[in-house]
Design an enzyme around this catalytic site. Structure first.
Site, PDB file in Angstrom:
ATOM      1  CG  HIS A  99      -1.611   1.353   1.412  1.00 48.27           C
ATOM      2  ND1 HIS A  99      -2.367   1.931   0.413  1.00 48.27           N
ATOM      3  CD2 HIS A  99      -1.687   2.208   2.472  1.00 48.27           C
ATOM      4  CE1 HIS A  99      -2.884   3.069   0.848  1.00 48.27           C
ATOM      5  NE2 HIS A  99      -2.475   3.274   2.092  1.00 48.27           N
ATOM      6  CG  HIS A 101      -0.844   7.496   0.925  1.00 42.09           C
ATOM      7  ND1 HIS A 101      -1.792   8.303   1.476  1.00 42.09           N
ATOM      8  CD2 HIS A 101      -1.023   6.297   1.485  1.00 42.09           C
ATOM      9  CE1 HIS A 101      -2.508   7.612   2.342  1.00 42.09           C
ATOM     10  NE2 HIS A 101      -2.054   6.400   2.359  1.00 42.09           N
ATOM     11  CG  ASP A 124       4.011  -4.659 -20.904  1.00 40.74           C
ATOM     12  OD1 ASP A 124       4.914  -3.814 -21.064  1.00 40.74           O
ATOM     13  OD2 ASP A 124       3.485  -5.314 -21.837  1.00 40.74           O
ATOM     14  CG  HIS A 175      -6.841   5.319   1.490  1.00 35.78           C
ATOM     15  ND1 HIS A 175      -7.171   4.475   2.516  1.00 35.78           N
ATOM     16  CD2 HIS A 175      -5.520   5.587   1.664  1.00 35.78           C
ATOM     17  CE1 HIS A 175      -6.105   4.258   3.262  1.00 35.78           C
ATOM     18  NE2 HIS A 175      -5.084   4.906   2.771  1.00 35.78           N
ATOM     19  CE1 TYR A 236     -15.960  13.749  13.685  1.00 36.24           C
ATOM     20  CE2 TYR A 236     -14.643  14.341  15.594  1.00 36.24           C
ATOM     21  CZ  TYR A 236     -15.655  13.596  15.028  1.00 36.24           C
ATOM     22  OH  TYR A 236     -16.400  12.721  15.778  1.00 36.24           O
TER      23      TYR A 236
HETATM   24  O1  LIG Z   1      -3.273   5.479   4.857  1.00 30.38           O
HETATM   25  C1  LIG Z   1      -2.504   5.827   5.704  1.00 30.38           C
HETATM   26  C2  LIG Z   1      -2.719   7.109   6.387  1.00 30.38           C
HETATM   27  O2  LIG Z   1      -3.931   7.693   5.911  1.00 30.38           O
HETATM   28  C3  LIG Z   1      -1.356   4.901   6.030  1.00 30.38           C
HETATM   29  O3  LIG Z   1      -1.283   4.004   4.965  1.00 30.38           O
HETATM   30  C4  LIG Z   1       0.026   5.536   6.107  1.00 30.38           C
HETATM   31  O4  LIG Z   1       0.012   6.645   6.976  1.00 30.38           O
HETATM   32  C5  LIG Z   1       1.046   4.509   6.598  1.00 30.38           C
HETATM   33  O5  LIG Z   1       0.701   4.155   7.926  1.00 30.38           O
HETATM   34  P1  LIG Z   1       1.675   3.161   8.757  1.00 30.38           P
HETATM   35  O6  LIG Z   1       2.931   3.933   9.069  1.00 30.38           O
HETATM   36  O7  LIG Z   1       1.972   1.966   7.906  1.00 30.38           O
HETATM   37  O8  LIG Z   1       0.872   2.837   9.996  1.00 30.38           O
END
Ligand SMILES: O=C(CO)[C@@H](O)[C@@H](O)COP(=O)(O)O
Length: 245
Positions: A99, A101, A124, A175, A236
């Site tokens: 995962h 970002h 590919d 996300h 919030y």
């Molecule tokens: O999605 C998020 C934050 O929104 C997490 O994937 C990112 O901050 C990584 O968190 P971790 O350090 O792996 O707990």
């Protein structure tokens, strides 16, 4: 679980996590890789919030695939651990999950636009558009949020392992990307390709515009993330809107 197999899995998961910053896939610590040992019934994942520069093999956390308990490790597992676990349990072929970002893939996730197959580079690795999930509902955000983040991916793929193998990645709405593969290394390399083809697609769409329409993310989703990071009493809910509705 044999020491040898766990030791080699730890080594592979560490190496894959250290490639996240090398590949430019994360700001700060916004990325995590895990690898599973199905015979032993555990997976190994990056600890939460630890910088890649400080990350050592002994920091990695071993988690029970069945119930998500920490089996080995002093540090808190990634906040996304339950999402990884959900994907492993839904798709038996998965050996690794990543995962991140990464900027361009997150742009597609925030715009709720699948990464389209616009060329062979994409094809590919991904045999189809990299899909984007539905928004999580208020209920899915309120309880078991991280497991439900995996569930919306599984539901989108209708639990079909063949589809998951053919397109080893998905964008979680608002996300970011989750990718997977037969090993932790493969899942990381699919994350690298996902980000590369997202950037290529953005440039291609700039040359040949397509209907894109970002909309305001649901309040409950923004709040869930804000309170997760800033605590349950943080301000919030009525924060100024970030843009036109
Ligand atoms: O999605 C998020 C934050 O929104 C997490 O994937 C990112 O901050 C990584 O968190 P971790 O350090 O792996 O707990």
């Amino acid at each position: 679980m044999s020491d040898t197999s766990l030791k080699s899995l730890r080594r592979e998961v560490l190496a894959a996590n250290l490639r996240i910053p090398e590949a430019g896939l994360a700001t700060l610590t916004w990325g995590n890789v895990s690898g599973v040992d199905r015979e032993a019934g555990v997976f190994v994942i990056k600890p939460s919030g630890v910088s890649y520069a400080d990350l050592r093999e002994e920091d990695l956390v071993v988690v029970d695939l069945e119930d998500g308990r920490v089996v080995e490790g002093e540090l808190r597992p990634s906040t996304d651990t339950e999402t990884h676990r959900c994907l492993y349990r839904a798709f038996p072929s998965l050996g690794g999950v990543t995962h991140t970002h990464s900027v361009h893939a997150v742009a597609f996730a925030q715009a709720r636009y699948p990464i389209p197959v616009l060329g062979t580079t994409h094809a590919d690795t991904f045999n189809g558009a990299i899909p984007v999930t539905k928004d999580l509902t208020a209920q899915q955000c309120a309880r078991d949020y991280e497991y439900n983040t995996g569930q919306v991916i599984v539901a989108m793929l209708e639990g079909d392992g063949a589809r998951a193998d053919a397109v080893p990645g998905a964008l979680v709405s608002r996300h970011g990307p989750f990718t997977w593969g037969a090993t932790a290394t493969a899942s990381l390399e699919n994350a690298i390709v996902c980000e590369a083809v997202a950037e290529m697609a953005l440039h291609t769409l700039a040359l040949r515009p397509a209907p894109l329409g970002p909309s305001e993310p649901p309040r409950h989703l923004l709040d869930r993330h804000y309170t997760r990071k800033h605590g349950p009493d943080a301000y919030y809910g009525n924060a100024p809107s970030t843009g036109s509705r």
